[in-house]
Design an enzyme around this catalytic site. Structure first.
Site, PDB file in Angstrom:
ATOM      1  CB  CYS A 171      -3.372   3.779  -6.618  1.00 13.64           C
ATOM      2  SG  CYS A 171      -4.434   5.223  -6.366  1.00 13.64           S
ATOM      3  CG  ASP A 173      -1.446   8.885  -4.855  1.00 16.14           C
ATOM      4  OD1 ASP A 173      -0.346   9.441  -5.007  1.00 16.14           O
ATOM      5  OD2 ASP A 173      -2.199   9.115  -3.896  1.00 16.14           O
ATOM      6  CG  HIS A 239      -1.336   4.288  -2.302  1.00 18.77           C
ATOM      7  ND1 HIS A 239      -1.460   5.505  -1.688  1.00 18.77           N
ATOM      8  CD2 HIS A 239      -2.307   4.234  -3.247  1.00 18.77           C
ATOM      9  CE1 HIS A 239      -2.458   6.171  -2.241  1.00 18.77           C
ATOM     10  NE2 HIS A 239      -2.994   5.425  -3.192  1.00 18.77           N
ATOM     11  CB  CYS A 250      -5.681   4.796  -1.350  1.00 17.89           C
ATOM     12  SG  CYS A 250      -6.279   4.789  -3.043  1.00 17.89           S
TER      13      CYS A 250
HETATM   14 ZN    ZN Z   1      -4.683   5.663  -4.283  1.00 17.10          ZN
END
Ligand code: ZN
Length: 504
Positions: A171, A173, A239, A250
């Protein structure tokens, strides 16, 4: 207990970097790291499979780099409060260099012209942060502080597991930005990383990359000959947060862990299907699904069956295995991991994974044990910034030099139109982190090019400028107030060159 998720509480705020110039400080070996400052407390767990010297080296790097970003605000405020200094512009630049080891164009310090002190600060903040990024990039590629250019050992382990190339789709992130170098302890150059919000990677782009890899094997025998029965490994990483599941999961999946895992699995299945449909069954790829608990970097590794199929409910958890194997010898601990892998599939009436995959997963688990101990030792077992605390947004492709947790929100894209959802998520995160505190959202654009291909650099430059313009158009409201600031960069990805800033 959940700790407050605030960047202001980060330990890095307090610290002016201990090392005067990163360029000179990349440790020649793990042993060269100052072991007194980062010594492991005697009370920390002593797992036989953990690489403590590597942990110390990684910690030193993380501390130095994060301090160099987190001190920008306080240092600038301090300098700007002393405008009475004779020859202020020159003095300010010297102070900036003494404290943060970067300088700006002297005209940036021309505070007398500005009619708004906040605008001056915002501009200086972004420019200093961009300079700090350029310094990080130069250090990363020239000095290889994480030893990520040495990929022989990793490649040979992958080859033994029947894998000739690795693509990782985490991801976007920022809490996953260290996944390759820290969480799995892989040399950054041994795996291709493309991050997307929610790990929703682009299947067509992944297929194109796979074709490129296979073609290189066929034509050049790199990394191995096409007739060797090895496979491409595609890994998707979702995650979750065990400490605060409904808020710190997420964002792209509304903090719904099951949705995040399922979406990543669907992407993997579609990718595998796309390759098989287009190139025949002999062209099967290996897929792997991993979930990361962003509170402590422990993993949920979904165990494939003999045919390589992954299931959402069949997984092992590295934090539990770490505890179970604490105190065992290295050999016993490795055996216990292998037994747990087989046991997991047996429990779910599935065939065991191929022997080579079992070895590969065991290796990943072992590497992750070092990261679990890293978080135990230096973060008390749970990060103080369990939420977002990214310092800038990176968009485009590349960004290999960003290997630290929560340093940047990174989104892979070719055009803003295509990646607009990812960038919107990033802007939303930074409205909370920066804009509400009067700080701009710093966005670094990166377009890699192939220095061997005529015209590649020019095309990359045009693309980067196009993306930059599209960003200012899309977020016009923020842009006109100086709250979105951008820097466009390029990099020749064929070697170890650092980023180049596009000027003019
Ligand atoms: Zn995420």
């Amino acid at each position: 207990m959940i700790k407050k998720s605030s960047r202001k509480k980060s330990m890095f705020w307090k610290q002016i970097p201990a090392n005067p110039a990163l360029k000179q400080t990349a440790p020649a070996s793990a042993a060269a790291v100052n072991s007194t400052a980062y010594a492991v407390p005697a009370s920390a767990g002593a797992h036989a499979l953990v690489d403590r010297a590597q942990n110390q080296m990684l910690r030193q790097y993380e501390t130095d780099i994060k301090a160099s970003f987190d001190n920008i605000g306080p240092v600038l405020k301090d300098i700007l409060s002393q405008q009475h200094h004779h020859d202020f512009k020159r003095w300010a630049n010297r102070e900036l260099f003494n404290k943060l080891h970067v300088t700006l164009d002297e005209n940036e310090w021309d505070v007398s012209k500005a009619d708004h002190s906040q605008a001056v600060f915002q501009n200086l903040f972004a420019k200093t942060l961009f300079a700090q990024f350029m310094r990080l990039s130069e250090n990363f590629f020239k000095n290889d502080p994480l030893k990520g250019q040495n990929r022989q050992e990793a490649e040979s382990l992958f080859r033994n597991a029947g894998i000739h190339a690795v693509g990782i789709a985490p991801c976007a992130d920022g809490r996953l930005a260290h996944f390759v170098s820290y969480v799995l302890r892989l040399p950054y150059s041994s795996a291709r990383r493309k991050a997307h919000a929610g790990a929703l990677f682009d299947i067509s782009e992944s297929v194109r990359n796979w074709v490129f890899v296979e073609h290189t094997r066929f034509r050049e025998g790199r990394p191995n000959s096409a007739d060797e029965p090895t496979r491409y490994l595609k890994m998707a990483v979702y995650h979750f947060s065990k400490a605060d599941p409904s808020h710190q999961g997420c964002a792209a999946h509304g903090s719904n862990d099951a949705k995040a895992a399922e979406a990543a699995l669907t992407k993997l299945q579609d990718f595998r299907q796309a390759i098989e449909n287009r190139f025949g069954c002999g062209s099967t790829v290996e897929t792997m699904l991993i979930g990361i608990n962003t509170d402590d970097d422990s993993l949920k590794i979904h165990i494939p069956n003999e045919q390589g199929f992954v299931s959402l409910d069949r997984f092992i958890e590295t934090d539990k295995l770490y505890k179970q194997t604490l105190g065992m010898s290295a050999i016993d601990a490795s055996e216990a991991i292998e037994t747990a892998i087989d046991g997991c599939n047996m429990q779910h009436c599935a065939t065991p994974p191929r022997e080579q995959m079992k070895k590969l997963i065991t290796w990943f688990v072992t590497k992750n044990f070092s990261q679990i101990e890293y978080v135990n030792t230096y973060e008390d077992g749970c990060y103080s910034d369990i939420g977002h605390a990214e310092r800038f947004i990176g968009i485009g492709n590349g960004f290999e030099e960003v290997q630290l947790r929560n340093l940047s929100y990174y989104s892979y894209l070719d055009t803003v139109e295509e990646g607009v959802n990812d960038v919107d998520v990033g802007i939303k995160i930074f409205k909370g982190l920066n804009v509400k505190n009067g700080l701009p959202v710093p966005i670094i654009i990166r377009c890699d090019y192939d220095g061997r291909v005529p015209g590649s650099r020019d095309r990359a430059e045009q693309k980067a400028l196009r993306i930059e313009k599209a960003i200012h158009n899309r977020y016009q409201e923020l842009s006109v107030c100086g709250l979105v600031q951008t820097m466009a960069t390029l990099r020749d990805h064929t070697g170890c060159q650092s980023a180049e800033k596009i000027t003019g």
